[in-house]
Design a protein around this motif. Sequence first.
Motif, PDB file in Angstrom:
ATOM      1  N   ARG A 215      16.065  36.916  63.846  1.00 32.10           N
ATOM      2  CA  ARG A 215      17.452  37.243  63.540  1.00 32.10           C
ATOM      3  C   ARG A 215      17.704  37.178  62.035  1.00 32.10           C
ATOM      4  NH1 ARG A 215      20.303  33.371  65.943  1.00 32.10           N
ATOM      5  NH2 ARG A 215      20.521  34.411  67.943  1.00 32.10           N
ATOM      6  N   ALA A 216      17.093  36.209  61.364  1.00 36.47           N
ATOM      7  CA  ALA A 216      17.259  36.119  59.924  1.00 36.47           C
ATOM      8  C   ALA A 216      16.756  37.390  59.234  1.00 36.47           C
ATOM      9  CB  ALA A 216      16.529  34.884  59.390  1.00 36.47           C
ATOM     10  N   ALA A 217      15.567  37.855  59.636  1.00 41.49           N
ATOM     11  CA  ALA A 217      15.013  39.067  59.031  1.00 41.49           C
ATOM     12  C   ALA A 217      15.844  40.294  59.396  1.00 41.49           C
ATOM     13  CB  ALA A 217      13.569  39.251  59.471  1.00 41.49           C
ATOM     14  N   THR A 218      16.247  40.401  60.662  1.00 42.34           N
ATOM     15  CA  THR A 218      17.010  41.563  61.107  1.00 42.34           C
ATOM     16  C   THR A 218      18.345  41.657  60.399  1.00 42.34           C
ATOM     17  OG1 THR A 218      15.950  41.518  63.279  1.00 42.34           O
ATOM     18  CG2 THR A 218      18.041  42.688  63.116  1.00 42.34           C
ATOM     19  N   THR A 219      19.061  40.542  60.303  1.00 41.38           N
ATOM     20  CA  THR A 219      20.354  40.581  59.625  1.00 41.38           C
ATOM     21  C   THR A 219      20.183  40.814  58.129  1.00 41.38           C
ATOM     22  OG1 THR A 219      20.348  38.143  59.489  1.00 41.38           O
ATOM     23  CG2 THR A 219      21.526  39.156  61.345  1.00 41.38           C
ATOM     24  N   GLY A 220      19.040  40.440  57.578  1.00 43.86           N
ATOM     25  CA  GLY A 220      18.773  40.774  56.182  1.00 43.86           C
ATOM     26  C   GLY A 220      18.702  42.279  55.985  1.00 43.86           C
ATOM     27  N   PHE A 221      17.997  42.984  56.896  1.00 45.65           N
ATOM     28  CA  PHE A 221      17.956  44.450  56.833  1.00 45.65           C
ATOM     29  C   PHE A 221      19.358  45.033  57.023  1.00 45.65           C
ATOM     30  CE2 PHE A 221      13.359  44.053  58.125  1.00 45.65           C
ATOM     31  CZ  PHE A 221      12.851  44.607  56.969  1.00 45.65           C
ATOM     32  N   LEU A 222      20.095  44.511  58.004  1.00 42.17           N
ATOM     33  CA  LEU A 222      21.437  45.025  58.264  1.00 42.17           C
ATOM     34  C   LEU A 222      22.359  44.807  57.067  1.00 42.17           C
ATOM     35  CD1 LEU A 222      21.909  43.798  61.953  1.00 42.17           C
ATOM     36  CD2 LEU A 222      21.464  46.145  61.183  1.00 42.17           C
ATOM     37  N   ALA A 223      22.213  43.673  56.409  1.00 40.22           N
ATOM     38  CA  ALA A 223      23.027  43.392  55.226  1.00 40.22           C
ATOM     39  C   ALA A 223      22.703  44.371  54.107  1.00 40.22           C
ATOM     40  CB  ALA A 223      22.799  41.951  54.766  1.00 40.22           C
ATOM     41  N   ALA A 224      21.416  44.608  53.870  1.00 41.25           N
ATOM     42  CA  ALA A 224      21.021  45.558  52.833  1.00 41.25           C
ATOM     43  C   ALA A 224      21.537  46.952  53.161  1.00 41.25           C
ATOM     44  CB  ALA A 224      19.507  45.558  52.682  1.00 41.25           C
ATOM     45  N   ASP A 225      21.418  47.359  54.431  1.00 42.87           N
ATOM     46  CA  ASP A 225      21.885  48.684  54.828  1.00 42.87           C
ATOM     47  C   ASP A 225      23.386  48.825  54.598  1.00 42.87           C
ATOM     48  OD1 ASP A 225      19.322  49.222  55.559  1.00 42.87           O
ATOM     49  OD2 ASP A 225      19.682  49.227  57.725  1.00 42.87           O
ATOM     50  N   ALA A 226      24.147  47.773  54.911  1.00 42.65           N
ATOM     51  CA  ALA A 226      25.594  47.826  54.733  1.00 42.65           C
ATOM     52  C   ALA A 226      25.961  48.015  53.261  1.00 42.65           C
ATOM     53  CB  ALA A 226      26.235  46.548  55.281  1.00 42.65           C
ATOM     54  N   LEU A 227      25.228  47.378  52.370  1.00 37.08           N
ATOM     55  CA  LEU A 227      25.517  47.518  50.935  1.00 37.08           C
ATOM     56  C   LEU A 227      25.050  48.860  50.397  1.00 37.08           C
ATOM     57  CD1 LEU A 227      24.643  43.932  49.636  1.00 37.08           C
ATOM     58  CD2 LEU A 227      26.874  44.878  50.255  1.00 37.08           C
ATOM     59  N   LEU A 228      23.930  49.354  50.889  1.00 32.27           N
ATOM     60  CA  LEU A 228      23.421  50.639  50.408  1.00 32.27           C
ATOM     61  C   LEU A 228      24.379  51.780  50.747  1.00 32.27           C
ATOM     62  CD1 LEU A 228      19.628  50.270  51.264  1.00 32.27           C
ATOM     63  CD2 LEU A 228      20.662  50.285  48.988  1.00 32.27           C
ATOM     64  N   GLU A 229      25.133  51.630  51.830  1.00 29.82           N
ATOM     65  CA  GLU A 229      26.115  52.655  52.186  1.00 29.82           C
ATOM     66  C   GLU A 229      27.099  52.911  51.057  1.00 29.82           C
ATOM     67  OE1 GLU A 229      28.150  51.428  55.661  1.00 29.82           O
ATOM     68  OE2 GLU A 229      26.419  51.649  57.001  1.00 29.82           O
ATOM     69  N   ARG A 230      27.383  51.893  50.262  1.00 32.64           N
ATOM     70  CA  ARG A 230      28.349  52.039  49.173  1.00 32.64           C
ATOM     71  C   ARG A 230      27.883  53.044  48.133  1.00 32.64           C
ATOM     72  NH1 ARG A 230      31.784  47.643  48.304  1.00 32.64           N
ATOM     73  NH2 ARG A 230      31.326  47.629  46.068  1.00 32.64           N
ATOM     74  N   TRP A 231      26.574  53.238  48.030  1.00 33.37           N
ATOM     75  CA  TRP A 231      26.026  54.184  47.064  1.00 33.37           C
ATOM     76  C   TRP A 231      25.455  55.437  47.742  1.00 33.37           C
ATOM     77  CZ3 TRP A 231      25.240  48.865  46.402  1.00 33.37           C
ATOM     78  CH2 TRP A 231      25.847  48.329  45.266  1.00 33.37           C
ATOM     79  N   GLY A 232      25.754  55.593  49.025  1.00 35.09           N
ATOM     80  CA  GLY A 232      25.275  56.759  49.734  1.00 35.09           C
ATOM     81  C   GLY A 232      23.778  56.773  49.940  1.00 35.09           C
ATOM     82  N   VAL A 233      23.164  55.603  49.994  1.00 42.07           N
ATOM     83  CA  VAL A 233      21.722  55.491  50.152  1.00 42.07           C
ATOM     84  C   VAL A 233      21.422  55.097  51.597  1.00 42.07           C
ATOM     85  CG1 VAL A 233      19.621  54.301  49.412  1.00 42.07           C
ATOM     86  CG2 VAL A 233      21.412  54.846  47.743  1.00 42.07           C
ATOM     87  N   ARG A 234      20.476  55.806  52.216  1.00 46.88           N
ATOM     88  CA  ARG A 234      20.100  55.479  53.589  1.00 46.88           C
ATOM     89  C   ARG A 234      19.228  54.234  53.613  1.00 46.88           C
ATOM     90  NH1 ARG A 234      16.714  59.830  56.900  1.00 46.88           N
ATOM     91  NH2 ARG A 234      15.130  59.109  55.415  1.00 46.88           N
ATOM     92  N   GLY A 235      19.538  53.332  54.489  1.00 47.61           N
ATOM     93  CA  GLY A 235      18.784  52.093  54.598  1.00 47.61           C
ATOM     94  C   GLY A 235      17.613  52.221  55.558  1.00 47.61           C
ATOM     95  N   ARG A 236      17.195  51.112  56.078  1.00 47.20           N
ATOM     96  CA  ARG A 236      16.041  51.063  56.989  1.00 47.20           C
ATOM     97  C   ARG A 236      16.512  51.164  58.438  1.00 47.20           C
ATOM     98  NH1 ARG A 236      10.762  49.128  56.931  1.00 47.20           N
ATOM     99  NH2 ARG A 236      10.985  48.586  54.736  1.00 47.20           N
ATOM    100  N   THR A 237      15.870  52.040  59.198  1.00 47.04           N
ATOM    101  CA  THR A 237      16.159  52.154  60.632  1.00 47.04           C
ATOM    102  C   THR A 237      15.510  50.993  61.369  1.00 47.04           C
ATOM    103  OG1 THR A 237      16.277  54.558  60.501  1.00 47.04           O
ATOM    104  CG2 THR A 237      15.931  53.595  62.675  1.00 47.04           C
ATOM    105  N   LEU A 238      16.280  50.322  62.202  1.00 49.49           N
ATOM    106  CA  LEU A 238      15.775  49.196  62.979  1.00 49.49           C
ATOM    107  C   LEU A 238      15.548  49.639  64.423  1.00 49.49           C
ATOM    108  CD1 LEU A 238      17.990  46.251  61.695  1.00 49.49           C
ATOM    109  CD2 LEU A 238      15.711  46.917  60.952  1.00 49.49           C
ATOM    110  N   TRP A 239      14.358  49.385  64.931  1.00 45.49           N
ATOM    111  CA  TRP A 239      14.010  49.701  66.307  1.00 45.49           C
ATOM    112  C   TRP A 239      14.040  48.424  67.135  1.00 45.49           C
ATOM    113  CZ3 TRP A 239      13.239  54.712  67.855  1.00 45.49           C
ATOM    114  CH2 TRP A 239      13.068  55.659  66.837  1.00 45.49           C
ATOM    115  N   THR A 240      14.510  48.553  68.364  1.00 47.99           N
ATOM    116  CA  THR A 240      14.606  47.387  69.219  1.00 47.99           C
ATOM    117  C   THR A 240      14.336  47.790  70.667  1.00 47.99           C
ATOM    118  OG1 THR A 240      16.075  45.605  69.971  1.00 47.99           O
ATOM    119  CG2 THR A 240      17.090  47.708  69.527  1.00 47.99           C
TER     120      THR A 240
END
Length: 259
Positions: A215-240
């Motif tokens: 969960r720590a690693a997954t939410t780290g990716f989700l946090a980065a993706d949420a911030l990258l949206e501010r600059w129109g940058v696509r983040g990492r796709t998470l598979w589950t």
Amino acid sequence: YLGRHGAEVRTGTAVERVTPRPDGGYEIATDREERRHDTVVLALDASGLRSLVARSERLGDGPWRERIGRLRTAPPFLVSRLWLDRPVAPDRPGFLGTSGFGTLDNISVLERWEDEAARWAARTGGSVVELHAYAVRPGAARDVEEELLVDQLHRVYPETRAASVVDARHVWHDDCPLFPVGGFTDRPTVRTPDPGLVVAGDLVRTDLPVALMERAATTGFLAADALLERWGVRGRTLWTVPDRGRATVLRTLAGWAGR
């Protein structure tokens, strides 16, 4: 890797407070200086997050701050790793969850699935065993609890009674978040009332079926993706794995049964 991308890693630096700025950024005050940053990821344990938010009076809104203030830490936990001079029985699993053996919650035979332990076991003929106790009574004598954990190992895997401990490491921590029954909806999510402020860690609520370090690693990716949206940058796709059953009929029946 981080240095090549212009990042600066600062260890041993205490963050005193985080203050939103009128221009949308954040002022980070440490025990050494104050610096402006565009965005902030709060990746802290429960007590650290609670303390920092309490000192950062302008972060978030009232309900979010109250939610952070309700976070609590679970009882202390103990991890004991033992290097034994002889192997455990060959049919022992790499991981075994236990119940009814005092504070012992699980046993790992590390050479079954960890390269370094496997090399050590192959070289010496021994075993590397790890024991977990997830909720030790606060204030308990550590040396006593360490011995009790080994005693429970002997009960579960009797062949270890004859083994000598070549080396041992006992690690104590008290930084696991406490998850009370019914408390899922009250835990903080990755996103906060401040668009440039996100939270990550094993205490963060997510709808994906992950826990602990995952969960720590997954939410780290989700946090980065949420911030990258501010600059129109696509983040990492998470598979589950699927978070619902595959059969529509059974899902429908389960929904009716739950009403």
